[in-house]
Design a protein around this motif. Structure first.
Motif, PDB file in Angstrom:
ATOM      1  N   PRO A  59       0.858  -1.194   0.000  1.00 33.30           N
ATOM      2  CA  PRO A  59       0.000   0.000   0.000  1.00 33.30           C
ATOM      3  C   PRO A  59       0.891   1.240   0.000  1.00 33.30           C
ATOM      4  O   PRO A  59       1.657   1.454   0.940  1.00 33.30           O
ATOM      5  CB  PRO A  59      -0.790  -0.131   1.304  1.00 33.30           C
ATOM      6  N   THR A  60       0.812   2.033  -1.054  1.00 31.17           N
ATOM      7  CA  THR A  60       1.803   3.083  -1.315  1.00 31.17           C
ATOM      8  C   THR A  60       1.179   4.468  -1.206  1.00 31.17           C
ATOM      9  O   THR A  60       0.086   4.715  -1.737  1.00 31.17           O
ATOM     10  CB  THR A  60       2.418   2.882  -2.714  1.00 31.17           C
ATOM     11  N   TYR A  61       1.892   5.381  -0.549  1.00 33.73           N
ATOM     12  CA  TYR A  61       1.407   6.741  -0.345  1.00 33.73           C
ATOM     13  C   TYR A  61       2.528   7.720  -0.638  1.00 33.73           C
ATOM     14  O   TYR A  61       3.654   7.556  -0.151  1.00 33.73           O
ATOM     15  CB  TYR A  61       0.926   6.926   1.095  1.00 33.73           C
ATOM     16  N   VAL A  62       2.217   8.752  -1.429  1.00 31.58           N
ATOM     17  CA  VAL A  62       3.202   9.773  -1.792  1.00 31.58           C
ATOM     18  C   VAL A  62       2.568  11.152  -1.570  1.00 31.58           C
ATOM     19  O   VAL A  62       1.932  11.706  -2.468  1.00 31.58           O
ATOM     20  CB  VAL A  62       3.671   9.637  -3.257  1.00 31.58           C
ATOM     21  N   PRO A  63       2.697  11.728  -0.378  1.00 36.39           N
ATOM     22  CA  PRO A  63       2.084  13.036  -0.113  1.00 36.39           C
ATOM     23  C   PRO A  63       2.954  14.193  -0.588  1.00 36.39           C
ATOM     24  O   PRO A  63       4.172  14.078  -0.723  1.00 36.39           O
ATOM     25  CB  PRO A  63       1.972  13.054   1.412  1.00 36.39           C
ATOM     26  N   ASP A  64       2.297  15.323  -0.867  1.00 35.52           N
ATOM     27  CA  ASP A  64       2.977  16.611  -1.005  1.00 35.52           C
ATOM     28  C   ASP A  64       2.915  17.285   0.356  1.00 35.52           C
ATOM     29  O   ASP A  64       1.821  17.564   0.866  1.00 35.52           O
ATOM     30  CB  ASP A  64       2.272  17.505  -2.037  1.00 35.52           C
ATOM     31  N   LEU A  65       4.056  17.534   0.965  1.00 36.55           N
ATOM     32  CA  LEU A  65       4.066  18.179   2.270  1.00 36.55           C
ATOM     33  C   LEU A  65       3.435  19.575   2.188  1.00 36.55           C
ATOM     34  O   LEU A  65       3.392  20.174   1.106  1.00 36.55           O
ATOM     35  CB  LEU A  65       5.496  18.269   2.802  1.00 36.55           C
ATOM     36  N   PRO A  66       2.924  20.122   3.280  1.00 39.11           N
ATOM     37  CA  PRO A  66       2.232  21.422   3.250  1.00 39.11           C
ATOM     38  C   PRO A  66       3.065  22.511   2.585  1.00 39.11           C
ATOM     39  O   PRO A  66       4.241  22.698   2.890  1.00 39.11           O
ATOM     40  CB  PRO A  66       2.008  21.725   4.732  1.00 39.11           C
ATOM     41  N   GLY A  67       2.443  23.215   1.642  1.00 30.68           N
ATOM     42  CA  GLY A  67       3.114  24.273   0.909  1.00 30.68           C
ATOM     43  C   GLY A  67       3.876  23.799  -0.302  1.00 30.68           C
ATOM     44  O   GLY A  67       4.362  24.608  -1.098  1.00 30.68           O
ATOM     45  N   SER A  68       3.990  22.487  -0.480  1.00 34.40           N
ATOM     46  CA  SER A  68       4.700  21.920  -1.624  1.00 34.40           C
ATOM     47  C   SER A  68       3.705  21.345  -2.622  1.00 34.40           C
ATOM     48  O   SER A  68       2.631  20.870  -2.241  1.00 34.40           O
ATOM     49  CB  SER A  68       5.642  20.800  -1.166  1.00 34.40           C
ATOM     50  N   GLY A  69       4.071  21.383  -3.898  1.00 36.00           N
ATOM     51  CA  GLY A  69       3.202  20.821  -4.922  1.00 36.00           C
ATOM     52  C   GLY A  69       1.822  21.427  -4.886  1.00 36.00           C
ATOM     53  O   GLY A  69       1.653  22.640  -4.842  1.00 36.00           O
ATOM     54  N   GLY A  82       8.155  20.534  12.586  1.00 35.60           N
ATOM     55  CA  GLY A  82       6.794  20.768  12.113  1.00 35.60           C
ATOM     56  C   GLY A  82       6.418  19.858  10.961  1.00 35.60           C
ATOM     57  O   GLY A  82       5.293  19.337  10.889  1.00 35.60           O
ATOM     58  N   LEU A  83       7.344  19.639  10.034  1.00 32.65           N
ATOM     59  CA  LEU A  83       7.095  18.723   8.921  1.00 32.65           C
ATOM     60  C   LEU A  83       6.955  17.293   9.422  1.00 32.65           C
ATOM     61  O   LEU A  83       6.130  16.516   8.909  1.00 32.65           O
ATOM     62  CB  LEU A  83       8.223  18.827   7.903  1.00 32.65           C
ATOM     63  N   ALA A  84       7.750  16.916  10.422  1.00 29.64           N
ATOM     64  CA  ALA A  84       7.630  15.574  10.993  1.00 29.64           C
ATOM     65  C   ALA A  84       6.259  15.377  11.629  1.00 29.64           C
ATOM     66  O   ALA A  84       5.633  14.324  11.464  1.00 29.64           O
ATOM     67  CB  ALA A  84       8.739  15.352  12.026  1.00 29.64           C
ATOM     68  N   ARG A  85       5.769  16.397  12.335  1.00 30.62           N
ATOM     69  CA  ARG A  85       4.430  16.302  12.933  1.00 30.62           C
ATOM     70  C   ARG A  85       3.368  16.167  11.847  1.00 30.62           C
ATOM     71  O   ARG A  85       2.375  15.444  12.023  1.00 30.62           O
ATOM     72  CB  ARG A  85       4.153  17.529  13.806  1.00 30.62           C
ATOM     73  N   THR A  86       3.596  16.839  10.715  1.00 30.00           N
ATOM     74  CA  THR A  86       2.639  16.735   9.613  1.00 30.00           C
ATOM     75  C   THR A  86       2.610  15.326   9.049  1.00 30.00           C
ATOM     76  O   THR A  86       1.535  14.816   8.681  1.00 30.00           O
ATOM     77  CB  THR A  86       3.000  17.732   8.492  1.00 30.00           C
ATOM     78  N   VAL A  87       3.766  14.678   8.948  1.00 33.65           N
ATOM     79  CA  VAL A  87       3.796  13.292   8.457  1.00 33.65           C
ATOM     80  C   VAL A  87       2.955  12.390   9.368  1.00 33.65           C
ATOM     81  O   VAL A  87       2.182  11.554   8.896  1.00 33.65           O
ATOM     82  CB  VAL A  87       5.251  12.785   8.365  1.00 33.65           C
ATOM     83  N   VAL A 112      14.047  11.037   9.812  1.00 36.78           N
ATOM     84  CA  VAL A 112      14.862  10.820  11.005  1.00 36.78           C
ATOM     85  C   VAL A 112      14.184  11.451  12.216  1.00 36.78           C
ATOM     86  O   VAL A 112      14.134  10.870  13.311  1.00 36.78           O
ATOM     87  CB  VAL A 112      16.284  11.372  10.804  1.00 36.78           C
ATOM     88  N   GLU A 113      13.631  12.631  12.028  1.00 39.44           N
ATOM     89  CA  GLU A 113      12.894  13.300  13.105  1.00 39.44           C
ATOM     90  C   GLU A 113      11.654  12.502  13.491  1.00 39.44           C
ATOM     91  O   GLU A 113      11.339  12.342  14.678  1.00 39.44           O
ATOM     92  CB  GLU A 113      12.513  14.716  12.666  1.00 39.44           C
ATOM     93  N   VAL A 114      10.931  11.985  12.495  1.00 36.52           N
ATOM     94  CA  VAL A 114       9.752  11.153  12.749  1.00 36.52           C
ATOM     95  C   VAL A 114      10.128   9.927  13.569  1.00 36.52           C
ATOM     96  O   VAL A 114       9.490   9.591  14.578  1.00 36.52           O
ATOM     97  CB  VAL A 114       9.093  10.725  11.422  1.00 36.52           C
ATOM     98  N   ALA A 115      11.175   9.216  13.126  1.00 37.74           N
ATOM     99  CA  ALA A 115      11.565   7.979  13.784  1.00 37.74           C
ATOM    100  C   ALA A 115      12.076   8.210  15.202  1.00 37.74           C
ATOM    101  O   ALA A 115      11.904   7.357  16.079  1.00 37.74           O
ATOM    102  CB  ALA A 115      12.627   7.269  12.961  1.00 37.74           C
ATOM    103  N   ALA A 116      12.722   9.349  15.437  1.00 40.26           N
ATOM    104  CA  ALA A 116      13.226   9.660  16.772  1.00 40.26           C
ATOM    105  C   ALA A 116      12.096  10.027  17.725  1.00 40.26           C
ATOM    106  O   ALA A 116      12.122   9.658  18.903  1.00 40.26           O
ATOM    107  CB  ALA A 116      14.241  10.794  16.695  1.00 40.26           C
ATOM    108  N   ALA A 117      11.090  10.737  17.218  1.00 40.13           N
ATOM    109  CA  ALA A 117      10.012  11.234  18.081  1.00 40.13           C
ATOM    110  C   ALA A 117       8.844  10.264  18.191  1.00 40.13           C
ATOM    111  O   ALA A 117       8.159  10.238  19.222  1.00 40.13           O
ATOM    112  CB  ALA A 117       9.518  12.583  17.555  1.00 40.13           C
TER     113      ALA A 117
END
Length: 266
Positions: A59-69, A82-87, A112-117
């Motif tokens: 199951p594959t997901y490819v988001p555009d982070l906020p403000g991108s795309g 902030g981007l990690a929290r968005t993920v 890396v931020e996501v995995a650490a937090a």
């Protein structure tokens, strides 16, 4: 290494932190979710060649982070945390409790931020062309590296990236680029528990394989080098998707176009 069959990705929208967020998803609905996170100033469009080759198995997901795309822009620019929290908020929005992740460039920093937090939300990680840290400092050096890399990428990538950069904006680009360069991506891998694969290109000026010693004593990290520059998810989708698949299934990373790095101290 196996070569996954290409599968189509479908365009979708979700509401994340109160804003419309554009994303692409694959046709497979059951199994281990795989989330692809794009690089600095661009959208997830250039990740599609690799993502589509894995979408028939995961199951594959490819988001555009906020403000991108196509995703809507938040009132204030988001930093790395902030981007990690968005993920994580995106995972909640699409109903994913735990996923494996593939990042490119800035996407590696965010993951890396996501995995650490949020270690309980992460299964496995693949970091393709991880940016940030001493190799990209000071900031003018990183800018020169980006210019050098641009002429090493396939010309077909240029119009895709240019449109995304223009939309992202100069001020936001400068702030986020500075955050990316300052973030010690590779040094923070010792804080992670998730099995991690690092993929770098032999022509990528932003990645220094001379720093392989930073992985010494980290049994959860494997490092490979392939031919190519920075945007390997776009330029080398066959080999990158095969490496991702091998990492997720615990298969051999060896291949005719793959150099498995022998990390000192192991």
């Amino acid at each position: 290494m196996s070569r996954p069959v290409t599968a189509p990705l479908k365009a979708n929208w979700s509401i994340v932190d109160g804003l419309p967020l554009f994303h692409r998803s694959g046709p497979v609905e059951s199994g281990r979710p795989l989330v692809h996170v794009h690089g600095f100033g661009v959208s997830g469009s250039y990740l599609e060649p690799t993502a589509a080759r894995l979408a028939s198995r995961y199951p594959t997901y490819v988001p555009d982070l906020p403000g991108s795309g196509r995703s809507h822009r938040p009132a204030r620019p988001l930093d790395i945390p902030g981007l990690a929290r968005t993920v994580i908020a995106y995972l909640d929005a699409v109903g994913i409790k735990r996923a494996s992740f593939v990042g490119n460039s800035l996407g590696c920093v965010v993951l890396v931020e996501v995995a650490a937090a949020w270690p309980d939300r992460v299964d496995r990680i693949v970091l393709v062309s991880p940016a940030g840290g001493v190799n990209n400092q000071p900031l003018p050096r990183a800018l020169r590296q980006m210019v050098t890399d641009s002429v090493r990428e396939p010309p077909s990538l240029w119009p895709v990236a240019a449109a995304d950069y223009l939309r992202f904006g100069v001020t936001r680009s400068w702030r986020l680029f500075a955050d990316m360069v300052a973030y010690p991506t590779l040094d923070r891998l010792e804080l992670l528990n998730a099995p991690t694969l690092v993929i770098g290109g032999d022509r990528d000026p932003l990645v220094d394989f001379g720093r392989a010693s930073v992985f010494s004593g980290l049994p959860h990290v494997d490092v490979v080098r392939v031919h190519g520059a920075h945007a390997l998810n776009y330029s080398r989708p066959d080999v990158v998707s095969a490496l991702i698949d091998a990492h997720l299934t615990g298969s051999s990373l060896a291949g005719p176009d793959v150099d498995v790095i022998d990390v000192p101290g192991r």
